[in-house]
Motif scaffolding. Structure first.
Motif, PDB file in Angstrom:
ATOM      1  N   ALA A 148      11.456   4.042  -8.658  1.00 15.34           N
ATOM      2  CA  ALA A 148      11.882   3.902  -7.273  1.00 15.34           C
ATOM      3  C   ALA A 148      10.879   3.094  -6.449  1.00 15.34           C
ATOM      4  CB  ALA A 148      12.062   5.284  -6.650  1.00 15.34           C
ATOM      5  N   LEU A 149      11.408   2.134  -5.688  1.00 16.33           N
ATOM      6  CA  LEU A 149      10.592   1.361  -4.754  1.00 16.33           C
ATOM      7  C   LEU A 149      10.417   2.184  -3.486  1.00 16.33           C
ATOM      8  CD1 LEU A 149      12.276  -2.139  -5.236  1.00 16.33           C
ATOM      9  CD2 LEU A 149      10.131  -1.330  -6.236  1.00 16.33           C
ATOM     10  N   HIS A 182      16.657   2.983  -2.218  1.00 14.31           N
ATOM     11  CA  HIS A 182      15.994   3.771  -3.265  1.00 14.31           C
ATOM     12  C   HIS A 182      15.584   5.130  -2.723  1.00 14.31           C
ATOM     13  CE1 HIS A 182      14.808   0.333  -6.220  1.00 14.31           C
ATOM     14  NE2 HIS A 182      15.975   0.116  -5.666  1.00 14.31           N
ATOM     15  N   LYS A 183      15.050   5.140  -1.506  1.00 13.13           N
ATOM     16  CA  LYS A 183      14.577   6.397  -0.904  1.00 13.13           C
ATOM     17  C   LYS A 183      15.754   7.339  -0.660  1.00 13.13           C
ATOM     18  CE  LYS A 183      11.054   7.835   2.408  1.00 13.13           C
ATOM     19  NZ  LYS A 183      11.502   9.224   2.403  1.00 13.13           N
ATOM     20  N   ALA A 184      16.887   6.769  -0.234  1.00 12.82           N
ATOM     21  CA  ALA A 184      18.074   7.583   0.000  1.00 12.82           C
ATOM     22  C   ALA A 184      18.580   8.186  -1.306  1.00 12.82           C
ATOM     23  CB  ALA A 184      19.164   6.731   0.654  1.00 12.82           C
ATOM     24  N   GLU A 192       0.844  -1.183   0.000  1.00 11.79           N
ATOM     25  CA  GLU A 192       0.000   0.000   0.000  1.00 11.79           C
ATOM     26  C   GLU A 192       0.887   1.244   0.000  1.00 11.79           C
ATOM     27  OE1 GLU A 192      -3.057   0.480  -0.411  1.00 11.79           O
ATOM     28  OE2 GLU A 192      -3.860  -1.537  -0.266  1.00 11.79           O
ATOM     29  N   PHE A 193       0.352   2.384  -0.368  1.00 11.25           N
ATOM     30  CA  PHE A 193       1.142   3.609  -0.357  1.00 11.25           C
ATOM     31  C   PHE A 193       0.232   4.799  -0.134  1.00 11.25           C
ATOM     32  CE2 PHE A 193       0.313   5.399  -4.653  1.00 11.25           C
ATOM     33  CZ  PHE A 193      -0.357   4.340  -5.223  1.00 11.25           C
ATOM     34  N   HIS A 196       4.353  -1.240 -10.752  1.00  6.61           N
ATOM     35  CA  HIS A 196       2.940  -1.052 -10.461  1.00  6.61           C
ATOM     36  C   HIS A 196       2.591  -1.297  -8.994  1.00  6.61           C
ATOM     37  CE1 HIS A 196       3.262  -5.384 -11.542  1.00  6.61           C
ATOM     38  NE2 HIS A 196       2.383  -5.549 -10.572  1.00  6.61           N
ATOM     39  N   ALA A 197       3.539  -1.772  -8.202  1.00  7.54           N
ATOM     40  CA  ALA A 197       3.307  -1.850  -6.756  1.00  7.54           C
ATOM     41  C   ALA A 197       3.082  -0.462  -6.181  1.00  7.54           C
ATOM     42  CB  ALA A 197       4.506  -2.508  -6.074  1.00  7.54           C
ATOM     43  N   PHE A 198       3.644   0.555  -6.848  1.00  3.70           N
ATOM     44  CA  PHE A 198       3.542   1.922  -6.333  1.00  3.70           C
ATOM     45  C   PHE A 198       2.994   2.916  -7.345  1.00  3.70           C
ATOM     46  CE2 PHE A 198       7.120  -0.243  -4.323  1.00  3.70           C
ATOM     47  CZ  PHE A 198       6.775  -0.149  -2.985  1.00  3.70           C
ATOM     48  N   VAL A 199       3.073   2.606  -8.631  1.00  3.07           N
ATOM     49  CA  VAL A 199       2.736   3.573  -9.673  1.00  3.07           C
ATOM     50  C   VAL A 199       1.531   3.096 -10.473  1.00  3.07           C
ATOM     51  CG1 VAL A 199       3.585   4.814 -11.706  1.00  3.07           C
ATOM     52  CG2 VAL A 199       5.159   4.274  -9.830  1.00  3.07           C
TER      53      VAL A 199
END
Length: 529
Positions: free
Chosen positions: A81-82, A88-90, A3-4, A142-145
Motif C-alpha cells: 500500500a502507498l 490505497h488508504k481507503a 517521508e513517513f 521501498h518509498a514506505f517499507v
C-alpha cells in the motif's frame, strides 16, 4: 522519496535465527509491534517478547505444511500500500489492512540443501515461495517499507532508526531494496541452475549467474579498472575458500594467478608425492615433483628463476619449514597450500608482504564446473576443462616405443600443458618442467621460446647442455606441420605427446620416426585462451 511516520509494525520471518532475538528486542523497545510466523514466532516468544502470529492477522491458519501462510492480502496489502495514496488508504481502512513498515526475511536454505547432496524432492521442498514474494513486494514499495534480507544489516537498521527518530531514511531504504532484489535474483538463479542440471538441460534458454561479494578490490588488472571479487558459495577448496594468514589484501591479479596456481597443483595427487607449481601472469613458469616439498620447489624454481620472481607458488601438501625457508629466498606474492606447519608460519611471519593462504584440501580436478566469459553482447558458457588421461588412454604411433621414464614425463607434461595459455608447449625432464612456451600465435614459436628459455636457464646454472636435452615435450593441440616437432627435437626432446587429428598427422609421424622420437597421441585437446 516520500517521508513517513516512525515504524509501527514489523514482520519477522526467518529461517536463519542468528541475531533475531536481539533485533526483536531492539524493535520492541521502540514500540514496534512484532508479527511473525512458525519457528521465528516461537523463538521470539521464548525470549519473552510479545509476538502476534501472521495467522491471526490473516484469519487463516498456516496450512499445507507451511506452504501457505503469508500469501494473503492482509500481508501483501500491508507491504504494497502507498501510504500517500488516498485510494490505497481507503482500501486499507475498508478491509482492515494494517501497514507493515519493516520486513525481515531470509529464505529457506535451498543452496545449503543442494550443497549437502539432498535428493530431488527434498530440494524442491526447500524452495521458498512466500519469502521471495514478500521481499519483492516490500522492495517495490521501498518509498514506505524497509526490507532486510541479510543478518549483517540488523545493526544498521537499528542505527538508522536511532539516527532518524524511529524512521529509516530514503537513501537507506533504496540500498536495502537493491540488496533484496539481488538476493531473490540469486536465489532464483540457484534454483533454475540446479533444476537445469537435475532434469538434464545442458543449455537452458535463460542462464542466470549469481555471486556474493567477498571483497571490494582496489582496482582490476590495471589501476583505471574497478573490480570486486564475488564467491558462488561452493565449498570447493581454492582461493575463494582459503584462509589468509598474513600479508595485505589480495589484488585482482593475485586472485587470478593464485587460482591458476592452485588448480594446476591440484592435478598432482599428494599421495603420489610432493608437487609445486610456480605461476606468473596466469602461466606456469615452473612445475615439479620431488621426494620432498623443498626438492620439488627447487626443481620448479630452476625451470625459470627470472620469471619466478614475484610469482605465485602452490603446493599439493602442507607447507613445511625447510620449504618456507627456501621460498623466502626471493620475493613471492602469494603461497597457497593445503596447510602450513608452525615452523613455516614462523618463517613467513618475517615476510610481512608475503600472503600465505591455506585451503584444508586440494581442488578436485575432475569435478564438474562452469566457466563464463563475457563477450560483446553476451556470454560464452562452457564446462570446466576436467579432462584427464592415464597411460592406457594413449596411442603410440611411432616405430619407437617410449620408455617408462618418458611415459611418466609425458603424462606430467600433459597435465601442465592443460594449464598453459595456447599455443602451449611444455618440455619436461625427470618430473620437472625445463621449458614452457605460452600464448604464442604460432606453435613453432612456442617451441622455440620454451627451448630458448631452457638454454638461458642452463647457462645461468652453469650447465654445459640445455635443460631440454633428453626431455619430453607436450603440445596442447596437434602439430599442424612437422616444423614444431622438429624444433623440439633440435632442442633435445626424445618423446612427444599431443592430441593428433591434423590432416598432416602422417607427415608429422614420419618426421618423428626419421628423428628417432617416440610419439603418443591423446585424442584430447587442451586449448586455454
Amino acid at each position: 522519496m516520500t517521508e513517513f511516520a516512525p515504524l509501527t509494525r514489523a514482520l519477522l520471518s526467518v529461517s536463519d535465527k542468528t541475531g533475531l532475538i536481539e533485533l526483536g528486542r531492539a524493535l520492541a523497545k521502540r514500540g514496534v509491534e512484532l508479527l511473525s510466523t512458525g519457528g521465528s514466532a516461537k523463538a521470539l516468544r521464548d525470549a519473552g517478547l510479545e509476538v502476534r502470529d501472521v495467522a491471526e492477522v490473516t484469519g487463516f491458519p498456516e496450512m499445507m505444511d507451511g506452504r501457505v501462510k503469508t500469501l494473503h492480502p492482509m500481508v501483501h496489502g500491508g507491504l504494497l500500500a502507498l501510504r500517500d495514496n488516498a485510494d490505497h488508504k481507503a482500501a486499507m481502512d475498508e478491509h482492515g489492512i494494517g501497514p507493515i513498515d519493516l520486513l525481515v526475511v531470509n529464505l529457506y536454505p535451498f543452496e545449503e540443501t543442494v550443497a549437502k547432496g539432498a535428493d530431488y524432492d527434498t530440494c524442491v521442498e526447500n524452495i521458498d515461495i512466500g519469502g521471495p514474494a514478500m521481499i519483492r513486494a516490500a522492495a517495490k514499495n521501498h518509498a514506505f517499507v524497509t526490507v532486510v534480507v541479510d543478518v549483517e544489516d540488523y545493526d544498521a537498521v537499528i542505527g538508522d532508526l536511532d539516527q532518524h527518530g524511529g524512521k529509516t531514511c530514503p537513501k537507506f531504504r533504496k540500498k536495502l531494496a537493491q540488496k533484496a532484489y539481488a538476493r531473490t535474483a540469486a536465489y532464483d538463479a540457484a534454483v533454475s541452475n540446479w533444476m537445469a542440471g537435475a532434469v538434464g538441460i545442458e543449455t537452458p534458454k535463460r542462464r542466470a549467474v549469481a555471486g556474493t561479494l567477498a571483497q571490494s578490490l582496489r582496482y582490476g588488472e590495471n589501476p583505471h579498472q574497478n573490480a570486486a571479487f564475488y564467491v558462488d558459495g561452493s565449498d570447493r577448496p581454492g582461493v575463494a575458500t582459503a584462509t589468509q594468514h598474513q600479508g595485505k589484501e589480495l589484488s585482482y591479479n593475485n586472485i587470478n594467478d593464485t587460482d591458476a596456481a592452485f588448480e594446476l597443483v591440484s592435478e598432482f595427487d599428494p599421495a603420489e608425492g610432493p608437487a609445486v607449481a610456480i605461476i606468473k601472469h596466469a602461466n606456469p613458469c615452473g612445475v615439479a615433483r620431488g621426494e620432498s616439498l623443498v626438492e620439488a620447489y627447487k626443481k620448479a624454481f630452476d625451470c625459470d628463476r627470472t620469471s619466478a620472481f614475484g610469482g605465485i607458488i602452490a603446493l599439493n601438501q602442507p607447507l613445511d619449514g625447510p620449504t618456507a625457508e627456501e621460498i623466502s629466498g626471493i620475493f613471492t606474492e602469494v603461497v597457497i597450500a593445503p596447510g602450513a606447519d608452525a615452523d613455516a608460519m614462523s618463517i613467513f611471519a618475517k615476510k610481512k608482504n608475503l600472503r600465505l593462504l591455506t585451503t584444508q584440501g586440494l581442488a578436485d580436478p575432475g569435478a564438474a564446473g562452469m566457466m563464463l566469459k563475457q563477450v560483446s553482447g553476451g556470454y560464452l558458457v562452457q564446462d570446466k576443462d576436467n579432462g584427464r588421461l592415464n597411460a592406457d588412454d594413449l596411442r603410440v604411433v611411432t616405430k619407437r616405443q617410449p620408455s617408462a621414464a618418458e611415459m611418466a614425463d609425458m603424462l606430467f607434461a600433459w597435465k601442465v600443458a592443460k594449464h598453459v595459455k595456447s599455443n602451449a608447449i611444455v618440455y619436461v625432464k625427470d618430473g620437472a618442467t625445463v621449458g614452457v612456451g605460452a600464448g604464442q600465435m604460432s606453435r613453432v614459436d612456442s617451441c622455440r621460446i620454451a627451448a630458448r628459455k631452457a638454454q638461458d636457464m642452463a647457462e645461468a646454472l652453469g650447465l654445459a647442455t640445455p635443460l631440454t636435452q633428453g626431455s619430453v615435450v607436450a603440445s596442447d593441440a596437434f602439430f599442424p606441420f612437422a616444423d614444431g616437432l622438429l624444433t623440439a627435437a633440435e632442442a633435445g626432446a626424445t618423446a612427444v605427446i599431443h592430441p593428433g587429428g591434423s590432416m598432416r598427422d602422417d607427415e608429422v609421424i614420419a618426421a618423428a620416426d626419421e628423428a628417432g622420437l617416440a610419439m603418443v597421441l591423446t585424442g584430447m585437446r587442451h586449448f586455454r585462451h
